[in-house]
Motif scaffolding. Structure first.
Motif, PDB file in Angstrom:
ATOM      1  N   ALA A   1      -1.705  11.607  -1.935  1.00  7.37           N
ATOM      2  CA  ALA A   1      -2.159  12.979  -1.660  1.00  7.37           C
ATOM      3  C   ALA A   1      -1.088  14.002  -2.006  1.00  7.37           C
ATOM      4  CB  ALA A   1      -2.559  13.105  -0.189  1.00  7.37           C
ATOM      5  N   GLN A   2       0.193  13.595  -1.880  1.00  3.13           N
ATOM      6  CA  GLN A   2       1.282  14.513  -2.210  1.00  3.13           C
ATOM      7  C   GLN A   2       1.573  14.561  -3.705  1.00  3.13           C
ATOM      8  OE1 GLN A   2       2.380  16.363   0.432  1.00  3.13           O
ATOM      9  NE2 GLN A   2       0.781  15.104   1.396  1.00  3.13           N
ATOM     10  N   GLY A   3       0.927  13.677  -4.464  1.00  6.81           N
ATOM     11  CA  GLY A   3       1.119  13.682  -5.915  1.00  6.81           C
ATOM     12  C   GLY A   3       1.868  12.494  -6.476  1.00  6.81           C
ATOM     13  N   ALA A   4       2.129  11.468  -5.673  1.00  6.77           N
ATOM     14  CA  ALA A   4       2.808  10.278  -6.185  1.00  6.77           C
ATOM     15  C   ALA A   4       1.958   9.621  -7.273  1.00  6.77           C
ATOM     16  CB  ALA A   4       3.067   9.292  -5.055  1.00  6.77           C
ATOM     17  N   ASP A   5       2.614   9.119  -8.295  1.00  7.81           N
ATOM     18  CA  ASP A   5       1.932   8.523  -9.439  1.00  7.81           C
ATOM     19  C   ASP A   5       1.442   7.128  -9.085  1.00  7.81           C
ATOM     20  OD1 ASP A   5       1.021   7.642 -11.859  1.00  7.81           O
ATOM     21  OD2 ASP A   5       2.959   7.759 -12.899  1.00  7.81           O
ATOM     22  N   LEU A   6       0.135   6.959  -9.056  1.00  7.64           N
ATOM     23  CA  LEU A   6      -0.467   5.682  -8.695  1.00  7.64           C
ATOM     24  C   LEU A   6      -0.171   4.601  -9.736  1.00  7.64           C
ATOM     25  CD1 LEU A   6      -2.290   4.573  -6.407  1.00  7.64           C
ATOM     26  CD2 LEU A   6      -4.265   5.149  -7.820  1.00  7.64           C
ATOM     27  N   GLU A   7       0.132   5.045 -10.965  1.00  9.35           N
ATOM     28  CA  GLU A   7       0.369   4.095 -12.051  1.00  9.35           C
ATOM     29  C   GLU A   7       1.840   3.992 -12.436  1.00  9.35           C
ATOM     30  OE1 GLU A   7      -2.104   2.276 -12.732  1.00  9.35           O
ATOM     31  OE2 GLU A   7      -3.578   3.512 -11.690  1.00  9.35           O
ATOM     32  N   ALA A   8       2.733   4.476 -11.581  1.00 11.58           N
ATOM     33  CA  ALA A   8       4.169   4.345 -11.860  1.00 11.58           C
ATOM     34  C   ALA A   8       4.521   2.862 -11.995  1.00 11.58           C
ATOM     35  CB  ALA A   8       4.983   4.990 -10.749  1.00 11.58           C
ATOM     36  N   VAL A   9       5.402   2.539 -12.934  1.00  8.62           N
ATOM     37  CA  VAL A   9       5.744   1.138 -13.183  1.00  8.62           C
ATOM     38  C   VAL A   9       7.187   0.846 -12.800  1.00  8.62           C
ATOM     39  CG1 VAL A   9       4.051   0.931 -15.035  1.00  8.62           C
ATOM     40  CG2 VAL A   9       6.405   1.572 -15.586  1.00  8.62           C
ATOM     41  N   ASP A  10       7.438  -0.416 -12.483  1.00 12.33           N
ATOM     42  CA  ASP A  10       8.796  -0.844 -12.170  1.00 12.33           C
ATOM     43  C   ASP A  10       9.517  -1.241 -13.459  1.00 12.33           C
ATOM     44  OD1 ASP A  10       7.919  -3.375 -12.908  1.00 12.33           O
ATOM     45  OD2 ASP A  10       7.909  -4.178 -10.877  1.00 12.33           O
ATOM     46  N   LYS A  11      10.678  -1.863 -13.334  1.00 17.68           N
ATOM     47  CA  LYS A  11      11.464  -2.207 -14.519  1.00 17.68           C
ATOM     48  C   LYS A  11      10.764  -3.219 -15.408  1.00 17.68           C
ATOM     49  CE  LYS A  11      14.218  -5.825 -12.207  1.00 17.68           C
ATOM     50  NZ  LYS A  11      13.700  -6.946 -13.006  1.00 17.68           N
ATOM     51  N   ASP A  12       9.790  -3.943 -14.880  1.00 12.23           N
ATOM     52  CA  ASP A  12       9.041  -4.926 -15.648  1.00 12.23           C
ATOM     53  C   ASP A  12       7.662  -4.433 -16.059  1.00 12.23           C
ATOM     54  OD1 ASP A  12      11.046  -6.973 -15.539  1.00 12.23           O
ATOM     55  OD2 ASP A  12      10.507  -7.261 -13.441  1.00 12.23           O
ATOM     56  N   GLY A  13       7.416  -3.136 -15.847  1.00 12.60           N
ATOM     57  CA  GLY A  13       6.151  -2.556 -16.262  1.00 12.60           C
ATOM     58  C   GLY A  13       5.000  -2.796 -15.312  1.00 12.60           C
TER      59      GLY A  13
ATOM     60  N   CYS B   1       4.032  -1.606   2.035  1.00 12.08           N
ATOM     61  CA  CYS B   1       3.784  -0.166   2.226  1.00 12.08           C
ATOM     62  C   CYS B   1       2.463   0.009   2.980  1.00 12.08           C
ATOM     63  CB  CYS B   1       3.705   0.528   0.867  1.00 12.08           C
ATOM     64  SG  CYS B   1       3.367   2.304   0.977  1.00 12.08           S
ATOM     65  N   PRO B   2       2.478   0.599   4.165  1.00  7.08           N
ATOM     66  CA  PRO B   2       1.231   0.751   4.939  1.00  7.08           C
ATOM     67  C   PRO B   2       0.210   1.607   4.191  1.00  7.08           C
ATOM     68  CG  PRO B   2       3.159   1.222   6.289  1.00  7.08           C
ATOM     69  CD  PRO B   2       3.635   1.167   4.873  1.00  7.08           C
ATOM     70  N   ASP B   3      -1.054   1.301   4.384  1.00  4.77           N
ATOM     71  CA  ASP B   3      -2.096   2.076   3.710  1.00  4.77           C
ATOM     72  C   ASP B   3      -2.013   3.556   4.054  1.00  4.77           C
ATOM     73  OD1 ASP B   3      -2.995  -0.207   2.538  1.00  4.77           O
ATOM     74  OD2 ASP B   3      -4.830  -0.390   3.746  1.00  4.77           O
ATOM     75  N   ALA B   4      -1.641   3.864   5.291  1.00 10.87           N
ATOM     76  CA  ALA B   4      -1.565   5.269   5.683  1.00 10.87           C
ATOM     77  C   ALA B   4      -0.499   6.005   4.873  1.00 10.87           C
ATOM     78  CB  ALA B   4      -1.262   5.380   7.177  1.00 10.87           C
ATOM     79  N   LEU B   5       0.632   5.361   4.650  1.00  4.35           N
ATOM     80  CA  LEU B   5       1.681   5.990   3.837  1.00  4.35           C
ATOM     81  C   LEU B   5       1.249   6.054   2.385  1.00  4.35           C
ATOM     82  CD1 LEU B   5       4.539   7.156   3.612  1.00  4.35           C
ATOM     83  CD2 LEU B   5       5.369   4.814   3.241  1.00  4.35           C
ATOM     84  N   LEU B   6       0.592   5.026   1.925  1.00  4.09           N
ATOM     85  CA  LEU B   6       0.098   5.010   0.552  1.00  4.09           C
ATOM     86  C   LEU B   6      -0.817   6.212   0.304  1.00  4.09           C
ATOM     87  CD1 LEU B   6      -1.233   1.874  -1.287  1.00  4.09           C
ATOM     88  CD2 LEU B   6      -2.554   3.969  -1.323  1.00  4.09           C
ATOM     89  N   HIS B   7      -1.765   6.429   1.212  1.00  2.67           N
ATOM     90  CA  HIS B   7      -2.683   7.568   1.062  1.00  2.67           C
ATOM     91  C   HIS B   7      -1.924   8.893   1.106  1.00  2.67           C
ATOM     92  CE1 HIS B   7      -6.730   5.781   1.018  1.00  2.67           C
ATOM     93  NE2 HIS B   7      -6.221   4.819   1.780  1.00  2.67           N
ATOM     94  N   TRP B   8      -0.940   8.983   1.992  1.00  2.00           N
ATOM     95  CA  TRP B   8      -0.169  10.227   2.098  1.00  2.00           C
ATOM     96  C   TRP B   8       0.605  10.487   0.807  1.00  2.00           C
ATOM     97  CZ3 TRP B   8       4.967  11.533   1.739  1.00  2.00           C
ATOM     98  CH2 TRP B   8       5.313  12.824   2.157  1.00  2.00           C
ATOM     99  N   LEU B   9       1.241   9.458   0.262  1.00  2.00           N
ATOM    100  CA  LEU B   9       2.021   9.623  -0.957  1.00  2.00           C
ATOM    101  C   LEU B   9       1.146  10.073  -2.125  1.00  2.00           C
ATOM    102  CD1 LEU B   9       4.280   6.461  -0.635  1.00  2.00           C
ATOM    103  CD2 LEU B   9       5.105   8.827  -0.720  1.00  2.00           C
TER     104      LEU B   9
ATOM    105  N   THR C   1       8.622   2.168  -7.114  1.00  2.00           N
ATOM    106  CA  THR C   1       8.396   3.286  -6.209  1.00  2.00           C
ATOM    107  C   THR C   1       7.857   2.754  -4.881  1.00  2.00           C
ATOM    108  OG1 THR C   1       6.115   3.672  -6.904  1.00  2.00           O
ATOM    109  CG2 THR C   1       7.851   4.775  -8.179  1.00  2.00           C
ATOM    110  N   ALA C   2       7.782   3.636  -3.899  1.00  2.00           N
ATOM    111  CA  ALA C   2       7.327   3.221  -2.567  1.00  2.00           C
ATOM    112  C   ALA C   2       5.941   2.589  -2.613  1.00  2.00           C
ATOM    113  CB  ALA C   2       7.332   4.419  -1.627  1.00  2.00           C
ATOM    114  N   LEU C   3       5.074   3.069  -3.498  1.00  2.00           N
ATOM    115  CA  LEU C   3       3.711   2.549  -3.576  1.00  2.00           C
ATOM    116  C   LEU C   3       3.688   1.062  -3.918  1.00  2.00           C
ATOM    117  CD1 LEU C   3       1.925   5.405  -5.570  1.00  2.00           C
ATOM    118  CD2 LEU C   3       1.790   4.961  -3.113  1.00  2.00           C
ATOM    119  N   SER C   4       4.720   0.587  -4.612  1.00  2.00           N
ATOM    120  CA  SER C   4       4.724  -0.792  -5.077  1.00  2.00           C
ATOM    121  C   SER C   4       5.345  -1.775  -4.095  1.00  2.00           C
ATOM    122  CB  SER C   4       5.460  -0.895  -6.421  1.00  2.00           C
ATOM    123  OG  SER C   4       4.689  -0.318  -7.451  1.00  2.00           O
TER     124      SER C   4
END
Length: 353
Positions: free
Chosen positions: A61-73, A51-59, A44-47
């Motif tokens: 705040a919008q509900g993006a999953d901070l613990e979303a994993v990639d194909k390797d977990g 990814c700029p910190d400002a976008l990270l905070h915005w994502l 995901t974009a967070l990974s």
């Protein structure tokens, strides 16, 4: 009815993260889901490491999953801990799980250790990351840092070791063996190491030796190119290792034919046994041909041994070979060097490896 958003990020998303203003990045998610995936790891974009910190905070705040994993977990914290830009602070401040495990059992601290990113590792330790967590291979972050350290990682590895040991990390006996290997490997390549980083690297080695109570690696003894090449009376594997240290350069072809037959035998073995012959090409086949020719030059091997060498090189032509065949090749190289103690200058090779 609301239009379903895309589940994949734009193909140039990483470039956008580097170049586009925040407003443009945010606008991407008018069409893409917050959990949309992209990049080599399908993250995901967070990974994304950039990814700029400002976008990270915005994502978030919008509900993006901070613990979303990639194909390797791996989570975003795994990615940032391993990335050259760092930036774990923002994720930690948002509550990212510092104990998350990927599919190999690595925590973000393992990720920082394996990538030799001491600044990120220090911040994770300061935020309570477990310094003795073991991955599925049984490795702690300290063990992983030492086991994967190359010459260019020595400075960071010394810093990592100091941070982890100060935080109470355990020392296992095999870690001392790792430090000894790091020292021996560096001494082998010292002559070709970038002098700009030599002082810092020597200081890092000194720190590792002190932290783990190991003796400094001995300076490498290199053949002078003129005196007779002496092969000690020992078992042939020990003879091969000694000749490798004496005659094989840090990179490129050897100066002498004696050094080159040893180098070719070792290089072929490593490519086939360690790399599965993934790099096998015309250069390796040319090396095989040169090897057979060299053993027939100077004082050649006895006829039967020379026939064995030619049969072995023909059998290895496709990059297929087992440990026995490659050991036989190395032993023949040692036997030829014993027959030819006077250095023979190597003609320009027909290969570049």
């Amino acid at each position: 009815m609301a239009r379903r958003k895309r589940q994949t990020l734009p193909s140039d998303f990483s470039t956008l993260l580097d170049e586009a203003p925040l407003e443009t990045l945010i606008a991407t998610f008018e069409h893409c889901d917050l959990e949309a995936r992209g990049g080599y790891a399908k993250q995901t974009a967070l990974s994304f490491y950039n990814c700029p910190d400002a976008l990270l905070h915005w994502l978030v705040a919008q509900g993006a999953d901070l613990e979303a994993v990639d194909k390797d977990g791996r989570t975003a914290l795994h990615h940032r801990a391993a990335g050259w830009k760092g930036g774990v602070d923002a994720l930690l401040a948002l509550g990212a799980d510092r104990h998350a495990r990927d599919r190999r059992g690595n925590t973000p601290l393992h990720a920082a250790a394996q990538s030799h990113k001491s600044a990120s590792l220090r911040r994770l330790v300061e935020h309570g990351a477990s310094v003795d967590a073991r991955n599925d291979a049984g490795m702690t972050p300290l063990k992983l840092a030492l086991a994967t350290a190359s010459n260019s990682d020595i400075v960071e590895t010394a810093e990592i070791a100091g941070v982890l040991l100060a935080a109470g990390a355990s020392v296992q006996d095999d870690m001392r063996a790792d430090v000894e290997r790091i020292g021996r490997t560096f001494e082998f390549h010292r002559a070709g190491f970038n002098p700009e980083f030599l002082d810092a690297t020597d200081a890092g080695l000194t720190t590792l030796y002190r932290l783990f109570g190991t003796a400094p690696a001995a300076a490498r003894r290199v053949h002078d190119g003129q005196s007779p090449i002496v092969v000690d009376d020992a078992a042939w594997p020990a003879q091969f290792d000694a000749l490798w240290q004496l005659l094989v350069p840090s990179s490129g072809a050897a100066a002498s034919v004696q050094g080159e037959v040893i180098r070719i035998a070792g290089k072929l073995s490593r490519e086939i046994l360690d790399n599965g012959a993934v790099n096998w090409d015309a250069d390796f086949r040319a090396m095989l041909a040169a090897f057979a020719a060299h053993l027939g030059s100077g004082t050649p091997l006895p006829a039967a041994a020379l026939a064995d060498a030619r049969a072995l090189t023909r059998a290895l032509h496709a990059g297929d070979g087992d440990e026995d065949a490659l050991s036989a090749l190395a032993r023949l190289a040692v036997d030829w060097v014993r027959l030819n103690p006077a250095p023979i200058a190597l003609p320009l090779p027909a290969y570049r490896r």
